[in-house]
Scaffold this active site. Structure first.
Site, PDB file in Angstrom:
ATOM      1  N   GLU A 175       1.059   1.032  -2.145  1.00 61.60           N
ATOM      2  CA  GLU A 175       0.269   0.230  -3.066  1.00 61.60           C
ATOM      3  C   GLU A 175      -0.949  -0.350  -2.363  1.00 61.60           C
ATOM      4  OE1 GLU A 175       2.763  -3.943  -3.146  1.00 61.60           O
ATOM      5  OE2 GLU A 175       3.597  -2.271  -4.301  1.00 61.60           O
ATOM      6  N   CYS A 176      -2.075  -0.311  -3.054  1.00 62.86           N
ATOM      7  CA  CYS A 176      -3.339  -0.883  -2.611  1.00 62.86           C
ATOM      8  C   CYS A 176      -3.710  -0.401  -1.204  1.00 62.86           C
ATOM      9  CB  CYS A 176      -3.292  -2.398  -2.709  1.00 62.86           C
ATOM     10  SG  CYS A 176      -4.951  -3.130  -2.904  1.00 62.86           S
TER      11      CYS A 176
END
Length: 485
Positions: free
Chosen positions: A355-356
């Site tokens: 994520e991210c």
């Protein structure tokens, strides 16, 4: 359950919540109190500062991610052995989802947990106007939960008069003041606060601040207020796996919970070993995510994409959370063996959730803060590039549309959060993100059979079907490897 607790809130960001919260935590620790700390909302950095003070991990409480029952359950579980729970609010006290509601605001959390609120007022440039300012927050909601006030940046000479004015005219308890403390300031940066390890002599600063607060705050009054918090009304949390909705055992909104698997009691038939990227580039963690993974049967093993040359041995899956890869682009590129190890593992079928910042690392190239592009793991085609402003910001709800990561799961809607100044040529199209109280939406996330990678951040208690699906794939991969030996 009796949980002594308070919530520190303010009328706006920049009012001194984090500074005063950390100083108060240090003062309580100095008094020998065992303290549990929490941050309202999807913040990763403020809990790091809390943790440096109390010596244990701080937690997040977020009423967008979790139902009232689960929010109270997490507060109780994480504070049950402590003398006091201290919660730091977010933004302005009533500021919530979409900027036009109080959902997921500090007020919403105080109301959900019935927690007494101490309202921090940046009083610089105000005197009698303080009464009008505080009065507005006290009366905006019928039960504001505001029981006390702290006056920040207040002159010691003016304070006695302001305390008398507020207590006599508003009937609210004034619990002290904080003078201007320039040498204790925590600076801001593009994603919020700087990291604790980047502040020289942080512990010295906090100890100095705690000494000041011991003299200027009514710490005994704060402890007394926390002790008067009503008992938490707890119900066993229940997550119905059939419809993807969090409900208590009696159902939600007047509807009975559907018969289904209670995810909170689900456990793998045998353990799996998961590698977790953890260093200065990857450091945005929800501690309760780790807790739920362990309860479901995962062994978590830390590794560093910057400093380690290879992945840990015998992994069944890998987790790449967010952080600051854009500040460490050259170091990440230079670790060629790790980049190759990650790419080879994913191509070989190892399950991965990224994520991210972790998603950025999986690309072929990534731009750093100075405009330089660096080679990354190359598991996802395309480049990550910097944008001049926040690209996508705030809460979202996700539903899988064309991917297969959650295939066979009943996850339904998944609450998530985005906050990044970078974008990708290849964000993925397996999920649809929808903004709450809005018609806006966009496609995102690479949701293949063994990988779920994109910009959104996940809080696993918001939809436990997501970590469950990941761990099932890790066990499947483990059995495949075992069969080939």
């Amino acid at each position: 359950m009796e949980i002594p607790r308070i919530l520190l809130a303010a009328g706006a960001s920049g009012s001194g919540k984090t500074l005063i919260t950390c100083g108060l935590l240090q003062a309580l620790v100095n008094r020998g109190k065992k303290v549990a700390s929490f941050k309202c909302g999807p913040d990763y950095i403020d809990p790091m500062f809390h943790s440096r003070v109390i010596g244990t991990k701080s937690r997040n409480l977020d009423t967008f991610f979790t139902s009232p029952e689960i929010t109270r359950y997490l507060l109780a579980e994480n504070a049950k052995d402590c003398d006091i729970g201290v919660i730091e609010g977010v933004m302005g006290y009533y500021d919530g989802v979409a900027g036009i509601t109080d959902r997921a605001s500090a007020y919403d959390l105080a109301d959900t947990t019935d927690t007494p609120v101490i309202f921090i007022v940046n009083s610089k440039g105000m005197s009698i106007s303080l009464a009008a300012y505080v009065k507005g927050f006290l009366e905006y909601r019928r039960n504001s939960h505001i029981k006390g006030v702290i006056l920040n940046q207040m002159s010691p000479m003016l304070y006695p008069r302001m305390k008398k004015l507020l207590e006599e005219e508003l009937g609210v308890r004034v619990l002290g003041y904080v003078p201007k403390v320039e040498d204790c300031v925590i600076e801001s940066r593009h994603l919020g606060l700087v990291l604790p390890d980047e502040i020289p002599e942080l512990q010295i600063r906090l100890r100095k601040l705690a000494e000041i607060l011991e003299k200027t705050l009514d710490l005994d009054g704060i402890l007394e207020m926390a002790a008067q918090a009503p008992a938490l009304k707890l119900q066993p949390p229940f997550f119905s796996a059939e419809d993807g909705c969090v409900k208590n055992e009696n159902g939600d909104a007047g509807e009975p919970a559907k018969t289904g698997e209670n995810i909170f009691t689900w456990h793998l038939p045998e353990p799996v070993r998961i590698g977790v990227a953890d260093d200065e580039a990857f450091c945005f963690f929800y501690e309760d995510n780790f807790r739920l993974l362990r309860e479901m049967g995962a062994e978590l093993v830390s590794f560093s994409p910057i400093h380690d040359r290879e992945l840990p041995n015998d992994l069944d899956g890998v987790l790449l959370y967010g952080g600051y890869p854009e500040l460490n682009g050259e170091k990440l590129e230079n670790n060629i063996t790790m980049r190759k190890a990650v790419a080879d593992a994913l191509r070989g079928g190892m399950p991965c959730m990224a994520e991210c910042g972790g998603f950025m690392y999986l690309h072929e190239e990534m731009e750093d803060m100075d405009g330089n592009f660096y080679q990354m793991a190359g598991a996802i085609p395309g480049k990550v590039f910097r944008t001049p402003k926040l690209t996508r910001f705030g809460y979202i709800t996700l539903e899988e549309t064309s991917g297969s990561f959650l295939e066979g799961s009943t996850a339904g809607r998944i609450p998530a959060h985005e906050f990044h100044y970078f974008d990708s040529e290849n964000c993925g199209t397996s999920f649809r993100a929808s903004k709450p109280v809005s018609t806006r939406g966009w496609d995102c996330i690479h949701g293949t059979g063994r990988m779920m990678a994109g910009f959104p951040h996940f809080y696993y208690y918001g939809n436990p079907c997501v970590p469950q699906a990941f761990l099932k794939k890790c066990l499947e991969y483990k059995k495949e490897r075992r069969s080939k030996r």
